[in-house]
Design a protein around this motif. Structure first.
Motif, PDB file in Angstrom:
ATOM      1  N   THR A  87       0.829  -1.208   0.000  1.00 47.17           N
ATOM      2  CA  THR A  87       0.000   0.000   0.000  1.00 47.17           C
ATOM      3  C   THR A  87       0.862   1.257   0.000  1.00 47.17           C
ATOM      4  OG1 THR A  87      -0.107  -0.042   2.428  1.00 47.17           O
ATOM      5  CG2 THR A  87      -1.905  -1.129   1.215  1.00 47.17           C
ATOM      6  N   HIS A  88       1.948   1.227   0.750  1.00 45.58           N
ATOM      7  CA  HIS A  88       2.844   2.388   0.850  1.00 45.58           C
ATOM      8  C   HIS A  88       4.106   1.979   1.590  1.00 45.58           C
ATOM      9  CE1 HIS A  88       0.762   2.538   4.707  1.00 45.58           C
ATOM     10  NE2 HIS A  88       1.426   3.598   5.120  1.00 45.58           N
ATOM     11  N   ASP A  89       4.998   2.972   1.772  1.00 43.69           N
ATOM     12  CA  ASP A  89       6.355   2.646   2.217  1.00 43.69           C
ATOM     13  C   ASP A  89       6.575   2.732   3.728  1.00 43.69           C
ATOM     14  OD1 ASP A  89       6.313   5.361   2.646  1.00 43.69           O
ATOM     15  OD2 ASP A  89       7.873   5.862   1.185  1.00 43.69           O
ATOM     16  N   HIS A  90       5.525   2.918   4.521  1.00 47.23           N
ATOM     17  CA  HIS A  90       5.793   3.086   5.952  1.00 47.23           C
ATOM     18  C   HIS A  90       6.329   1.809   6.583  1.00 47.23           C
ATOM     19  CE1 HIS A  90       3.191   6.957   6.452  1.00 47.23           C
ATOM     20  NE2 HIS A  90       4.384   7.181   5.927  1.00 47.23           N
ATOM     21  N   VAL A  91       7.124   2.049   7.635  1.00 47.31           N
ATOM     22  CA  VAL A  91       7.823   0.952   8.306  1.00 47.31           C
ATOM     23  C   VAL A  91       6.871  -0.139   8.775  1.00 47.31           C
ATOM     24  CG1 VAL A  91       9.022   0.459  10.471  1.00 47.31           C
ATOM     25  CG2 VAL A  91       9.867   2.268   8.952  1.00 47.31           C
ATOM     26  N   GLU A 118       7.585   4.901  -5.896  1.00 46.67           N
ATOM     27  CA  GLU A 118       8.135   5.512  -4.670  1.00 46.67           C
ATOM     28  C   GLU A 118       8.375   4.437  -3.609  1.00 46.67           C
ATOM     29  OE1 GLU A 118       5.485   6.540  -6.340  1.00 46.67           O
ATOM     30  OE2 GLU A 118       6.315   8.417  -7.159  1.00 46.67           O
ATOM     31  N   THR A 119       7.441   3.495  -3.538  1.00 38.86           N
ATOM     32  CA  THR A 119       7.580   2.429  -2.538  1.00 38.86           C
ATOM     33  C   THR A 119       8.712   1.479  -2.936  1.00 38.86           C
ATOM     34  OG1 THR A 119       5.236   2.611  -2.027  1.00 38.86           O
ATOM     35  CG2 THR A 119       6.332   0.592  -1.327  1.00 38.86           C
ATOM     36  N   LEU A 120       8.824   1.180  -4.231  1.00 43.69           N
ATOM     37  CA  LEU A 120       9.932   0.320  -4.685  1.00 43.69           C
ATOM     38  C   LEU A 120      11.268   1.003  -4.378  1.00 43.69           C
ATOM     39  CD1 LEU A 120       8.538  -0.901  -8.153  1.00 43.69           C
ATOM     40  CD2 LEU A 120       8.727  -2.254  -6.042  1.00 43.69           C
ATOM     41  N   ASP A 121      11.349   2.329  -4.590  1.00 45.06           N
ATOM     42  CA  ASP A 121      12.594   3.061  -4.296  1.00 45.06           C
ATOM     43  C   ASP A 121      12.942   2.952  -2.814  1.00 45.06           C
ATOM     44  OD1 ASP A 121      12.679   3.794  -6.942  1.00 45.06           O
ATOM     45  OD2 ASP A 121      11.910   5.835  -6.611  1.00 45.06           O
ATOM     46  N   PHE A 122      11.922   3.086  -1.970  1.00 46.01           N
ATOM     47  CA  PHE A 122      12.128   2.969  -0.524  1.00 46.01           C
ATOM     48  C   PHE A 122      12.659   1.572  -0.176  1.00 46.01           C
ATOM     49  CE2 PHE A 122      10.438   1.390   3.507  1.00 46.01           C
ATOM     50  CZ  PHE A 122      10.900   2.330   4.410  1.00 46.01           C
ATOM     51  N   VAL A 126      16.170   0.558   1.784  1.00 46.31           N
ATOM     52  CA  VAL A 126      16.189  -0.132   3.070  1.00 46.31           C
ATOM     53  C   VAL A 126      16.799  -1.532   2.952  1.00 46.31           C
ATOM     54  CG1 VAL A 126      14.686  -1.128   4.842  1.00 46.31           C
ATOM     55  CG2 VAL A 126      14.218   1.165   3.935  1.00 46.31           C
ATOM     56  N   TYR A 127      16.487  -2.188   1.857  1.00 46.22           N
ATOM     57  CA  TYR A 127      16.881  -3.597   1.703  1.00 46.22           C
ATOM     58  C   TYR A 127      17.982  -3.760   0.658  1.00 46.22           C
ATOM     59  CZ  TYR A 127      12.755  -4.756   4.492  1.00 46.22           C
ATOM     60  OH  TYR A 127      11.825  -4.857   5.503  1.00 46.22           O
ATOM     61  N   ARG A 128      19.060  -2.997   0.820  1.00 46.31           N
ATOM     62  CA  ARG A 128      20.153  -3.116  -0.151  1.00 46.31           C
ATOM     63  C   ARG A 128      20.733  -4.519  -0.165  1.00 46.31           C
ATOM     64  NH1 ARG A 128      24.292   1.778   0.118  1.00 46.31           N
ATOM     65  NH2 ARG A 128      25.246   0.418  -1.424  1.00 46.31           N
ATOM     66  N   HIS A 129      20.696  -5.182   1.003  1.00 40.99           N
ATOM     67  CA  HIS A 129      21.257  -6.546   1.057  1.00 40.99           C
ATOM     68  C   HIS A 129      20.440  -7.525   0.221  1.00 40.99           C
ATOM     69  CE1 HIS A 129      18.111  -6.632   4.086  1.00 40.99           C
ATOM     70  NE2 HIS A 129      18.179  -7.945   4.114  1.00 40.99           N
ATOM     71  N   ILE A 130      19.162  -7.146  -0.076  1.00 41.66           N
ATOM     72  CA  ILE A 130      18.338  -8.007  -0.926  1.00 41.66           C
ATOM     73  C   ILE A 130      18.474  -7.598  -2.394  1.00 41.66           C
ATOM     74  CG2 ILE A 130      15.960  -8.618  -1.554  1.00 41.66           C
ATOM     75  CD1 ILE A 130      15.196  -8.398   1.392  1.00 41.66           C
ATOM     76  N   PHE A 131      18.326  -6.296  -2.650  1.00 43.83           N
ATOM     77  CA  PHE A 131      18.276  -5.847  -4.045  1.00 43.83           C
ATOM     78  C   PHE A 131      19.662  -5.708  -4.670  1.00 43.83           C
ATOM     79  CE2 PHE A 131      14.181  -4.571  -2.276  1.00 43.83           C
ATOM     80  CZ  PHE A 131      13.318  -5.104  -3.221  1.00 43.83           C
ATOM     81  N   GLU A 147      10.520  -7.387  -8.954  1.00 46.43           N
ATOM     82  CA  GLU A 147       9.810  -6.124  -8.763  1.00 46.43           C
ATOM     83  C   GLU A 147       8.856  -5.819  -9.901  1.00 46.43           C
ATOM     84  OE1 GLU A 147      12.535  -2.833  -7.600  1.00 46.43           O
ATOM     85  OE2 GLU A 147      13.937  -4.424  -8.153  1.00 46.43           O
ATOM     86  N   ASN A 148       7.705  -5.285  -9.554  1.00 44.34           N
ATOM     87  CA  ASN A 148       6.714  -4.877 -10.545  1.00 44.34           C
ATOM     88  C   ASN A 148       6.092  -3.562 -10.088  1.00 44.34           C
ATOM     89  OD1 ASN A 148       6.299  -7.662 -12.125  1.00 44.34           O
ATOM     90  ND2 ASN A 148       6.415  -8.106  -9.940  1.00 44.34           N
ATOM     91  N   GLU A 149       5.989  -2.618 -11.026  1.00 42.99           N
ATOM     92  CA  GLU A 149       5.439  -1.317 -10.646  1.00 42.99           C
ATOM     93  C   GLU A 149       3.922  -1.295 -10.797  1.00 42.99           C
ATOM     94  OE1 GLU A 149       6.974   1.972 -12.913  1.00 42.99           O
ATOM     95  OE2 GLU A 149       5.609   3.383 -11.918  1.00 42.99           O
TER      96      GLU A 149
END
Ligand SMILES: [Zn+2]
Ligand SMILES: [Zn+2]
Ligand SMILES: [Zn+2]
Length: 283
Positions: A87-91, A118-122, A126-131, A147-149
Motif C-alpha cells: 500500500t505504501h512505504d511506511h515501516v 516511490e515504494t519500490l525506491d524505498f 532499506v533492503y540493499r542486502h536483498i536488491f 519487482e513490478n510497478e
C-alpha cells in the motif's frame, strides 16, 4: 489462459489490525493494553488472501509485510507466498519483507512484489542486502524478489483475481488501496462475485479523493482505516471512518489499524460495521 480460483476456497485473513506501534504499546498499562480480550492484541496491519487457483494450486497473496510477519505466518500456518502488494512505504507495512526468504526457500522460487515506484525506491534503500545482494560481503540467505510497478487504475490480474490499485490520501502522502474482484473464464470481472468479493482494502487513509469513489461502488466488503476516537492528520478517526463507510455503503465494513484508544468490546458501531481483529478470517 486465465486460471480462475476455486471460488468457494477464497478466504481473506487479517494478519494484523494494529497501528504502527502495535497494541499493547510498549510501556503502557492502560485498560486496552492490559485487556484479557485477545481482540485487543493487535499486530501491525496486513492481510492475506488464500485460495486454490484454476490449476488446483494453493495461492497466498499478501498485502503489506508488517514487522510482525514472522509471528503472523507461524500462527496462521502460512507456508508460501505467491505475490506481495504494498500500500505504501511506511515501516509498519514494509519491515517484515526480510522474512519472506523462508517462503522462497520452501517454494524454491522468487516472489513477485508489486508497488508504486516511490515504494519500490524505498524498499531498495532499506533492503540493499536483498536488491544488491552481489555487494554483500558474505553470501547470505536473503529474499529473492521480482519487482513490478503498480499504477493507480491499472488492474493487476493474479491467478484469477483482479486487484485494482486506487488512490488514497494518508495525510499529504498518496498511498494505495486495492479493489479485489474475481475474474470469469474469459478474464473479465465476473458478474457474480464469490464470498466476500468485491472487497476493498483501504488502510492508512485520511481522505478519499474524488477520483477513487467509483472504485468503491458496489462492494460486498470494505476494510477501512480507523485509528482512534481523536482526530489525526494522517488517519481516519472513529467518526470519520464511520462516516466514510456510510457513504461507501458496502454490505459489510471492517475497521483496522486501531490504537490502544479503542477497546474492541466497548466500541459501538452502526449495523453492518465491526472492528476487525488479528486472525479474523472472512470466507
Ligand atoms: Zn500504518
Ligand atoms: Zn495502552
Ligand atoms: Zn502509513
Amino acid at each position: 489462459m486465465p486460471s480462475n480460483p476455486d471460488l468457494t476456497s477464497l478466504s481473506f485473513t487479517f494478519l494484523g489490525t494494529g497501528t504502527s506501534a502495535g497494541v499493547p504499546v510498549i510501556g503502557c498499562q492502560c485498560e486496552v493494553c492490559t485487556s484479557a480480550d485477545p481482540r485487543d492484541r493487535r499486530r501491525r496491519a496486513s492481510v492475506c488472501l488464500r485460495f486454490t487457483d484454476g490449476e488446483g494450486h494453493e495461492r497466498v497473496i499478501l498485502i503489506d509485510t508488517s514487522p510482525d510477519l514472522r509471528q503472523q505466518a507461524l500462527e496462521l500456518g502460512l507456508e508460501r507466498c505467491d505475490a506481495i502488494l504494498f500500500t505504501h512505504d511506511h515501516v509498519d507495512h514494509t519491515f517484515g519483507l526480510d522474512e519472506v526468504r523462508r517462503f522462497n526457500a520452501v517454494m524454491g522460487s522468487a516472489i513477485d512484489i508489486y508497488a508504486e515506484q516511490e515504494t519500490l525506491d524505498f524498499l531498495h534503500r532499506v533492503y540493499r542486502h536483498i536488491f544488491e545482494a552481489e555487494k554483500n560481503i558474505n553470501r547470505s540467505f536473503v529474499a529473492r524478489l521480482l519487482e513490478n510497478e503498480l499504477r493507480v487504475g491499472e488492474p493487476l490480474d493474479l491467478f484469477g483475481l483482479r486487484f485494482t490499485p486506487l488512490r488514497l490520501l494518508h495525510g499529504r502522502q498518496p498511498v494505495l488501496g486495492f479493489r479485489v474482484e474475481a475474474l470469469d473464464d474469459s478474464g473479465e470481472v465476473a458478474e457474480s462475485q464469490p464470498g466476500q468479493l468485491p472487497l476493498a482494502y483501504c488502510t492508512d487513509v485520511s481522505e478519499i479523493p474524488d477520483e477513487s469513489w467509483g472504485l468503491l461502488d458496489g462492494l460486498k466488503t470494505l476494510v477501512l482505516d480507523m485509528l482512534r476516537p481523536q482526530s489525526h492528520p494522517t488517519h481516519f478517526s472513529t467518526e470519520e471512518a464511520v462516516s466514510a463507510a456510510e457513504k461507501i455503503a458496502a454490505e459489510q465494513t471492517f475497521f483496522t489499524h486501531m490504537t490502544h484508544d479503542i477497546s474492541h468490546a466497548a466500541l459501538e458501531l452502526p449495523a453492518g460495521m465491526a472492528l476487525a481483529y488479528d486472525g479474523l478470517v472472512l470466507s
